[in-house]
Design an enzyme around this catalytic site. Structure first.
Site, PDB file in Angstrom:
ATOM      1  N   PRO A   2       0.839  -1.216   0.000  1.00 27.74           N
ATOM      2  CA  PRO A   2       0.000   0.000   0.000  1.00 27.74           C
ATOM      3  C   PRO A   2       0.863   1.250   0.000  1.00 27.74           C
ATOM      4  O   PRO A   2       1.853   1.338   0.720  1.00 27.74           O
ATOM      5  CB  PRO A   2      -0.789  -0.131   1.309  1.00 27.74           C
ATOM      6  CG  PRO A   2      -0.745  -1.575   1.651  1.00 27.74           C
ATOM      7  CD  PRO A   2       0.560  -2.071   1.154  1.00 27.74           C
ATOM      8  N   GLU A   3       0.489   2.217  -0.835  1.00 25.71           N
ATOM      9  CA  GLU A   3       1.196   3.481  -0.880  1.00 25.71           C
ATOM     10  C   GLU A   3       0.348   4.546  -0.193  1.00 25.71           C
ATOM     11  O   GLU A   3      -0.695   4.234   0.379  1.00 25.71           O
ATOM     12  CB  GLU A   3       1.532   3.831  -2.330  1.00 25.71           C
ATOM     13  CG  GLU A   3       2.414   2.783  -2.992  1.00 25.71           C
ATOM     14  CD  GLU A   3       2.762   3.105  -4.440  1.00 25.71           C
ATOM     15  OE1 GLU A   3       2.805   4.294  -4.804  1.00 25.71           O
ATOM     16  OE2 GLU A   3       2.993   2.154  -5.220  1.00 25.71           O
TER      17      GLU A   3
END
Length: 276
Positions: A2-3
């Site tokens: 996840p960014e």
């Protein structure tokens, strides 16, 4: 992994469900996910504390406690946080459960077990999690063309690799570096020291614009988030280049190309992102 947009989405979904609740007990199925302090002290210090709010810094999530203490979490590759009732089916790789005062529970599961927790007491210097080493947030008013050029302008590394440097700009990963560079019309393999003033200006404008766009597109209800186990990233249909190699560019129609830069896959348009 996840960014920033995904981590911000998690924060926005979970914070209203956790705010003002007391952590009445903790179950640890794997103690190695607690990086600092020891698992025993971690549980002792957190028990009976009340959650004040949640925050995000780069790709880190932060649970702020009323005492001023905080719980820091990095999801890494496969970490997942879910708020559920105690009788809800537990995920297979659930490693820690925070039992909350309203009868609900905060579960952390992680298939690959790379995610980590840190507990930092009020006024304690955080020399453990790595947050202190992060650069500016994409939305920081100081993230200007001049700032980016001062950080990257003399580097021979590709601009793609530079954008992944968390000590300069926090939260950008492989997906959004491709999207940012496509919007800025800069080929990801370009050496950072080859960019001109106009390109630094475009890049500094596109970074917050792109991240805000994908945060908006990721919006999801708590019910949908729980049903999809936190994995329904709704921005996918809006990605213009990442994952679309071999397809036509949505702007000019040329075929999108895939390359490997610094060991990471990268997709670009040879028409829109010319190699000057």
């Amino acid at each position: 992994m996840p960014e920033l947009p995904e981590v911000e989405t998690i924060k926005r979904v979970l914070e209203p469900q956790l705010k003002s609740l007391e952590i009445s007990d903790i179950t640890t199925n794997r103690t190695d996910i607690i990086a600092y302090p020891s698992a025993e002290i971690f549980c002792q210090k957190i028990k009976n504390q009340t959650i004040l709010a949640m925050d995000r810094r780069g790709k880190f999530l932060i649970i702020l406690l009323e005492s001023g203490d905080k719980i820091i979490l990095h999801l890494r590759m496969t970490g997942c946080l879910l708020v559920m009732l105690h009788d809800h089916p537990q995920e297979k790789h659930t490693h820690i459960i925070f039992h909350l005062s309203n009868g609900s529970e905060l579960h952390f599961s992680d298939t690959r077990r790379f995610g980590r927790f840190w507990y930092i007491q009020n006024h304690e210097a955080d020399t453990y999690s790595g947050i202190s080493k992060l650069g500016l947030e994409p939305f920081d008013k100081n993230l200007s063309a001049g700032y980016l050029e001062s950080k990257f302008g003399r580097r021979k590394k590709s601009i793609k690799e530079c954008l992944l440097d968390q000590s300069a700009v926090a939260g950008i990963g492989n997906i959004y570096s491709d999207e940012i560079l496509f919007r800025a019309k800069i080929r990801p393999s370009r050496s950072a020291n080859s960019l001109n003033g106009c390109e630094w200006e475009r890049l500094s404008a596109v970074i917050p614009e792109c991240m805000a766009f994908f945060i908006e597109k990721n919006a999801i209800t708590p019910e949908e988030y729980l049903e999809t186990k936190g994995q329904d990233y709704r921005n996918t249909p809006f990605l213009q280049v990442y994952g679309h190699d071999g397809e036509a560019c949505p702007v000019c129609g040329e075929i999108l190309c895939r390359t490997v830069i610094g060991g990471r896959s990268s997709v670009y348009c040879p028409g829109c992102q010319r190699n000057l």
